[in-house]
Write a protein that holds these residues in place. Sequence first.
Motif, mmCIF file in Angstrom:
data_model
loop_
_atom_site.group_PDB
_atom_site.id
_atom_site.type_symbol
_atom_site.label_atom_id
_atom_site.label_comp_id
_atom_site.label_asym_id
_atom_site.label_seq_id
_atom_site.Cartn_x
_atom_site.Cartn_y
_atom_site.Cartn_z
ATOM 1 N N ASP A 225 21.740 5.747 1.324
ATOM 2 C CA ASP A 225 20.412 6.238 0.233
ATOM 3 C C ASP A 225 18.953 5.257 1.099
ATOM 4 O O ASP A 225 18.765 5.287 0.963
ATOM 5 N N THR A 226 19.605 4.666 2.194
ATOM 6 C CA THR A 226 18.953 3.307 2.582
ATOM 7 C C THR A 226 19.184 3.159 4.538
ATOM 8 O O THR A 226 20.363 3.297 3.945
ATOM 9 N N LYS A 227 18.531 3.559 5.239
ATOM 10 C CA LYS A 227 18.430 3.562 6.789
ATOM 11 C C LYS A 227 19.095 2.043 7.228
ATOM 12 O O LYS A 227 19.079 0.901 6.273
ATOM 13 N N MET A 228 20.226 2.622 7.911
ATOM 14 C CA MET A 228 22.036 1.174 8.117
ATOM 15 C C MET A 228 20.812 0.794 9.311
ATOM 16 O O MET A 228 20.619 2.084 10.445
ATOM 17 N N GLU A 229 21.476 -0.490 9.514
ATOM 18 C CA GLU A 229 21.300 -0.124 11.066
ATOM 19 C C GLU A 229 22.255 -1.555 11.484
ATOM 20 O O GLU A 229 23.057 -2.225 10.602
ATOM 21 N N ASN A 230 22.913 -1.979 12.573
ATOM 22 C CA ASN A 230 23.334 -2.244 13.189
ATOM 23 C C ASN A 230 23.392 -3.587 13.727
ATOM 24 O O ASN A 230 21.973 -3.849 14.759
#
Length: 429
Positions: A225-230
């Motif tokens: 649902d949301t943009k993920m980041e590492n």
Amino acid sequence: MVFSKAESPFYDIKVTTVGPGYISGENAVQELTGMDLAMKLHYIRAVYYFRSPAFEGLSIVAIKEVIFKWHSKAYIPCGRLRRGDSGRPYIKCNDCGARMIEAKCNMTLDEWLESVDDDKHKLLVPNPVLGPDLPFSPPVFMQLTMFKCGATSVGVSWAHVLGDVFSATIFMNMWGDATKDLYPAQPLLMAPSHNEGTKYKSAMRDPLAIKRVDPVGDLWATTNDTKMENYSFYLSWPELTRLQSKICGDNDHQTIPPFESICSLVWQCLAKIKQGSKVNTVTICQRVSQNSFEGFLTNKAQSIKVVKTEESVEESSIMELGLLLMNQGLDERKSIEETMESDGGLADFLLYGANLTFVDLLDAPFYDLDIRGNTPVYVNCVIDNVGDEGVVLVYPARKDQSDGMRISVTLPQNHISKLKSILKKEWSL
């Protein structure tokens, strides 16, 4: 790190498939356990960085010859997914091998690693998912990238349906042995199911550790649902000692272990970031000592414990949270397997990121990958295709944890900068 096509440092990219040297068995198949299928939407991506001596003078043809032989011993990871008459997936063994990517980079290894952008590692490991043509989708991808200084990175993409991170490292470390012409006496096998013929009743509710998603069919991936980041950060032993001292204060009789100390700290930080949204339930994944799984690829050898509190995580002390993580976890492996089997292995779930998930990889033998006497100078690892609550991996920064640990965090993009700020402001990390 995002490169346009014009400025990309990569060139001479080639894609091939390296199969096994010979067929193992006639139409051999590997049945998948309920736990294997519960993890099928997740993928492990790891990048091993080696200095120049490791692959110096070793041609790509010679490397492929080693893989060619090794895959005859690792015939299950070389297989392809099929579905039985009931629709339940299984692996047709020895079917086509692994996909391999070769690339060259016009940067030196030191130039590459100097960047603080964690996204750069993703460019050195393939990021496929299984499907939509399951019979033609390799569960294992490898990428060899040659830097201009002679250093080499080895990226591996491992479908979690085959086994956990420890299973993936077993596969890679045995491949390293093969480069020295050392092969196991027995093929690399998946742990057998102990539930054959068992009938399961429909579960009253899904276990807290997993999140049911809409059916994905033969494309084993979901959309967040949301943009993920590492984001990853390094924690030295002196920093960890200072952190534990601050957590425990005057309680000399009680010590919170390194993994639980890091987890409780990140847990509270995220509770502060989310504020009104509760983060009262987390999942803890840790390797358990089970000799019956030694040497096997498996998804059953790590405990999956759910820890839940009714107290305010934001207002609790880090030590209180650490004690909760140590003492109050309920292992849901059996419930997860029962839920999967009651649905005939056909339901689709996320585990990592269903709740905020912490994974203990401090004993993972990443740095045991030995290429002709050379071990990695650095390893990066992430778990891909996770739920919106995010996942935190804690693993050694060097062999035997001799130089501290690395914490890899995958969260919604808008939480990363806030997490960095709190870690720096409140904990000097």
